[in-house]
Design a protein around this motif. Structure first.
Motif, PDB file in Angstrom:
ATOM      1  N   GLY A 156      15.794   2.515  -2.755  1.00 10.89           N
ATOM      2  CA  GLY A 156      16.608   1.517  -3.433  1.00 10.89           C
ATOM      3  C   GLY A 156      16.919   0.306  -2.561  1.00 10.89           C
ATOM      4  O   GLY A 156      16.595   0.269  -1.369  1.00 10.89           O
ATOM      5  N   ILE A 157      17.545  -0.669  -3.186  1.00 11.08           N
ATOM      6  CA  ILE A 157      17.924  -1.900  -2.506  1.00 11.08           C
ATOM      7  C   ILE A 157      19.375  -1.798  -2.068  1.00 11.08           C
ATOM      8  O   ILE A 157      20.256  -1.464  -2.858  1.00 11.08           O
ATOM      9  CB  ILE A 157      17.745  -3.119  -3.439  1.00 11.08           C
ATOM     10  CG1 ILE A 157      16.296  -3.200  -3.939  1.00 11.08           C
ATOM     11  CG2 ILE A 157      18.141  -4.396  -2.723  1.00 11.08           C
ATOM     12  CD1 ILE A 157      15.269  -3.369  -2.843  1.00 11.08           C
ATOM     13  N   HIS A 158      19.634  -2.107  -0.799  1.00  9.33           N
ATOM     14  CA  HIS A 158      20.996  -2.032  -0.259  1.00  9.33           C
ATOM     15  C   HIS A 158      21.305  -3.288   0.552  1.00  9.33           C
ATOM     16  O   HIS A 158      20.406  -3.920   1.107  1.00  9.33           O
ATOM     17  CB  HIS A 158      21.157  -0.775   0.599  1.00  9.33           C
ATOM     18  CG  HIS A 158      20.889   0.487  -0.156  1.00  9.33           C
ATOM     19  ND1 HIS A 158      21.802   1.028  -1.026  1.00  9.33           N
ATOM     20  CD2 HIS A 158      19.777   1.278  -0.196  1.00  9.33           C
ATOM     21  CE1 HIS A 158      21.278   2.114  -1.570  1.00  9.33           C
ATOM     22  NE2 HIS A 158      20.059   2.285  -1.086  1.00  9.33           N
ATOM     23  N   THR A 159      22.590  -3.626   0.602  1.00  8.20           N
ATOM     24  CA  THR A 159      23.000  -4.857   1.281  1.00  8.20           C
ATOM     25  C   THR A 159      24.150  -4.602   2.242  1.00  8.20           C
ATOM     26  O   THR A 159      24.975  -3.706   2.035  1.00  8.20           O
ATOM     27  CB  THR A 159      23.460  -5.935   0.265  1.00  8.20           C
ATOM     28  OG1 THR A 159      24.582  -5.424  -0.473  1.00  8.20           O
ATOM     29  CG2 THR A 159      22.341  -6.306  -0.686  1.00  8.20           C
ATOM     30  N   CYS A 160      24.188  -5.416   3.287  1.00  5.80           N
ATOM     31  CA  CYS A 160      25.326  -5.467   4.201  1.00  5.80           C
ATOM     32  C   CYS A 160      25.851  -6.898   4.210  1.00  5.80           C
ATOM     33  O   CYS A 160      25.073  -7.850   4.103  1.00  5.80           O
ATOM     34  CB  CYS A 160      24.906  -5.064   5.610  1.00  5.80           C
ATOM     35  SG  CYS A 160      24.695  -3.279   5.820  1.00  5.80           S
ATOM     36  N   GLN A 161      27.154  -7.028   4.306  1.00  9.99           N
ATOM     37  CA  GLN A 161      27.779  -8.353   4.333  1.00  9.99           C
ATOM     38  C   GLN A 161      28.711  -8.467   5.538  1.00  9.99           C
ATOM     39  O   GLN A 161      29.347  -7.487   5.926  1.00  9.99           O
ATOM     40  CB  GLN A 161      28.597  -8.608   3.060  1.00  9.99           C
ATOM     41  CG  GLN A 161      27.830  -8.506   1.755  1.00  9.99           C
ATOM     42  CD  GLN A 161      27.736  -7.085   1.243  1.00  9.99           C
ATOM     43  OE1 GLN A 161      28.589  -6.239   1.529  1.00  9.99           O
ATOM     44  NE2 GLN A 161      26.697  -6.800   0.484  1.00  9.99           N
ATOM     45  N   TRP A 162      28.738  -9.645   6.101  1.00  9.46           N
ATOM     46  CA  TRP A 162      29.724  -9.952   7.141  1.00  9.46           C
ATOM     47  C   TRP A 162      30.409 -11.239   6.741  1.00  9.46           C
ATOM     48  O   TRP A 162      29.755 -12.268   6.544  1.00  9.46           O
ATOM     49  CB  TRP A 162      29.076 -10.108   8.514  1.00  9.46           C
ATOM     50  CG  TRP A 162      30.064 -10.421   9.612  1.00  9.46           C
ATOM     51  CD1 TRP A 162      31.347  -9.973   9.708  1.00  9.46           C
ATOM     52  CD2 TRP A 162      29.838 -11.252  10.764  1.00  9.46           C
ATOM     53  NE1 TRP A 162      31.954 -10.463  10.839  1.00  9.46           N
ATOM     54  CE2 TRP A 162      31.048 -11.256  11.516  1.00  9.46           C
ATOM     55  CE3 TRP A 162      28.752 -11.973  11.227  1.00  9.46           C
ATOM     56  CZ2 TRP A 162      31.185 -11.959  12.699  1.00  9.46           C
ATOM     57  CZ3 TRP A 162      28.886 -12.688  12.405  1.00  9.46           C
ATOM     58  CH2 TRP A 162      30.085 -12.678  13.145  1.00  9.46           C
ATOM     59  N   MET A 163      31.713 -11.200   6.561  1.00 10.92           N
ATOM     60  CA  MET A 163      32.502 -12.378   6.239  1.00 10.92           C
ATOM     61  C   MET A 163      33.493 -12.599   7.376  1.00 10.92           C
ATOM     62  O   MET A 163      34.296 -11.718   7.683  1.00 10.92           O
ATOM     63  CB  MET A 163      33.231 -12.190   4.910  1.00 10.92           C
ATOM     64  CG  MET A 163      32.279 -12.000   3.750  1.00 10.92           C
ATOM     65  SD  MET A 163      33.130 -11.936   2.165  1.00 10.92           S
ATOM     66  CE  MET A 163      31.720 -11.651   1.064  1.00 10.92           C
ATOM     67  N   SER A 164      33.388 -13.769   7.972  1.00  5.05           N
ATOM     68  CA  SER A 164      34.229 -14.049   9.130  1.00  5.05           C
ATOM     69  C   SER A 164      34.588 -15.524   9.141  1.00  5.05           C
ATOM     70  O   SER A 164      34.014 -16.331   8.405  1.00  5.05           O
ATOM     71  CB  SER A 164      33.492 -13.683  10.424  1.00  5.05           C
ATOM     72  OG  SER A 164      32.326 -14.479  10.559  1.00  5.05           O
ATOM     73  N   GLY A 165      35.535 -15.871   9.987  1.00  9.48           N
ATOM     74  CA  GLY A 165      35.905 -17.282  10.053  1.00  9.48           C
ATOM     75  C   GLY A 165      37.094 -17.517  10.951  1.00  9.48           C
ATOM     76  O   GLY A 165      37.701 -16.586  11.489  1.00  9.48           O
ATOM     77  N   CYS A 166      37.413 -18.799  11.096  1.00  8.11           N
ATOM     78  CA  CYS A 166      38.568 -19.189  11.899  1.00  8.11           C
ATOM     79  C   CYS A 166      39.302 -20.316  11.197  1.00  8.11           C
ATOM     80  O   CYS A 166      38.720 -21.069  10.410  1.00  8.11           O
ATOM     81  CB  CYS A 166      38.133 -19.621  13.299  1.00  8.11           C
ATOM     82  SG  CYS A 166      36.927 -20.972  13.318  1.00  8.11           S
ATOM     83  N   GLU A 167      40.594 -20.417  11.462  1.00 12.19           N
ATOM     84  CA  GLU A 167      41.444 -21.457  10.879  1.00 12.19           C
ATOM     85  C   GLU A 167      42.248 -22.122  11.983  1.00 12.19           C
ATOM     86  O   GLU A 167      42.674 -21.455  12.939  1.00 12.19           O
ATOM     87  CB  GLU A 167      42.393 -20.850   9.838  1.00 12.19           C
ATOM     88  CG  GLU A 167      41.679 -20.240   8.648  1.00 12.19           C
ATOM     89  CD  GLU A 167      42.629 -19.552   7.690  1.00 12.19           C
ATOM     90  OE1 GLU A 167      43.852 -19.645   7.918  1.00 12.19           O
ATOM     91  OE2 GLU A 167      42.158 -18.919   6.739  1.00 12.19           O
ATOM     92  N   LEU A 168      42.442 -23.420  11.835  1.00 15.36           N
ATOM     93  CA  LEU A 168      43.183 -24.186  12.838  1.00 15.36           C
ATOM     94  C   LEU A 168      44.223 -25.048  12.128  1.00 15.36           C
ATOM     95  O   LEU A 168      43.893 -25.808  11.213  1.00 15.36           O
ATOM     96  CB  LEU A 168      42.222 -25.083  13.626  1.00 15.36           C
ATOM     97  CG  LEU A 168      42.832 -25.964  14.720  1.00 15.36           C
ATOM     98  CD1 LEU A 168      43.463 -25.103  15.815  1.00 15.36           C
ATOM     99  CD2 LEU A 168      41.758 -26.878  15.306  1.00 15.36           C
TER     100      LEU A 168
END
Length: 333
Positions: free
Chosen positions: A104-116
């Motif tokens: 099957g088809i599988h996904t990984c996600q990375w959500m990241s960020g910075c705020e100033l």
């Protein structure tokens, strides 16, 4: 993943000097005709750049930044993207094995960020997902990983044996902030402009929820709240996520669900606050309902008028036919 999306789109109301840089990385198993790795960057909610494993290069997508000629910087961003691509391949392979997902088809996600913020305070975040569900999140203060399920515990133990948390802390609190400051300098005219919202209340019919809608505003941070008889109202309210418009502005809505009897009995108002406004916008639900009644009256009157005209027209045609019959000679047929 739902809480992940809420984190990304829930920005507090701030001045125009509040800026954010966000990354959305996705890895996918082989088997379909799309890049196995993609990365999208946004500054203050506006897309700025894109990278994928097929092109292996950074493409500037935002109108406000695409003509920038800082070749050395974009070379650095491309090198980082290549490293993230390799890290993601390893992460995806190990996570698929962890869940025993051999087909099957599988996904990984990375959500990241910075705020100033304009007062110098900064914040970063890093969260991973697998197949659309939360997986691991980084506690930047303690440099530990938080697992959301039993499967993720195994990854947590493995990651905490490495310097992954330290490396990400350095990236989010230093490199990410440096990049953000650079991008704000590139696009200050766009990123620090203030565009006030256009606001409206609407309702499909008298028994439908009342929608308070703000659109066309920039920056992205906005606050929409409700009051009942002058008191803040939190029950029966659903605040929707902030969405982008095609022109680089944003829109947001809040939905109030109460009975028609409650709307008639109490005084409801929608309050909109935005950094572009000198004072908050106040929309009265009672005005919507009165105006709705007026429009309904106009529509009914128009329909009645049309029916009267049709009836008169039919009556006149019948009358003409009777007159013609009377004028015909008695011998004619």
């Amino acid at each position: 993943m739902k809480s992940l999306l809420l984190l990304i789109f829930s920005l507090h109301l701030a001045s125009a000097a509040h800026h954010s840089l966000q990354f959305f990385l996705t890895g996918i198993t082989q088997g379909i005709n799309i890049p196995e790795f993609t990365a999208v960057a946004q500054v203050d909610g506006l897309q700025s750049g894109y990278y994928d494993s097929n092109s292996r290069k950074v493409t500037l997508t935002g109108e406000w930044i695409k003509d920038n000629k800082d070749e050395q910087h974009w070379k650095e961003v491309t090198q980082k993207s290549l490293r993230f691509q390799e890290d993601f391949r390893i992460f995806l392979d190990k996570t698929v094995q962890l869940f025993n997902h051999t087909v099957g088809i599988h996904t990984c996600q990375w959500m990241s960020g910075c705020e100033l913020n304009d007062d110098g305070t900064r914040r970063g975040y890093s969260r991973y997902g697998y197949d659309g569900e939360d997986f691991l999140s980084l506690d930047l203060n303690n440099l530990t990983w938080t697992a959301v399920n039993q499967k993720a515990l195994a990854a947590k133990r493995e990651w905490e044996k490495t310097d992954k948390a330290t490396n990400q802390k350095n990236f989010l609190e230093n490199i990410c902030i440096e990049w953000l400051q650079k991008y704000v300098e590139y696009g200050r005219a766009t990123l620090e402009r203030k565009v006030p919202p256009e606001a409206s209340l609407f309702q499909k019919d008298s028994s439908s929820p009342v929608v308070c809608h703000a659109t066309g505003f920039f920056p992205k941070a906005v606050n929409i709240s409700w009051q009942k008889n002058g008191e803040d109202l939190h029950e029966d309210v659903e605040l929707r996520e902030t969405l982008p418009n095609q022109d680089g502005t944003f829109q947001k809505r809040s939905v109030l669900t109460v009975s028609p009897e409650e709307l008639d009995k109490h005084h409801y108002t929608c309050i909109i606050q935005h950094s572009s406004l000198e004072k908050e916008m106040v929309l009265q639900v009672s005005d919507l309902r009165v105006s709705g009644g007026v429009w309904m009256g106009i529509i009914v009157a128009a329909v009645v008028t049309v029916l009267i005209i049709i009836c008169v027209f039919v009556w006149m045609k019948k009358k003409k036919k009777k007159k013609k019959k009377k004028k015909q000679p008695s011998g004619q047929k």
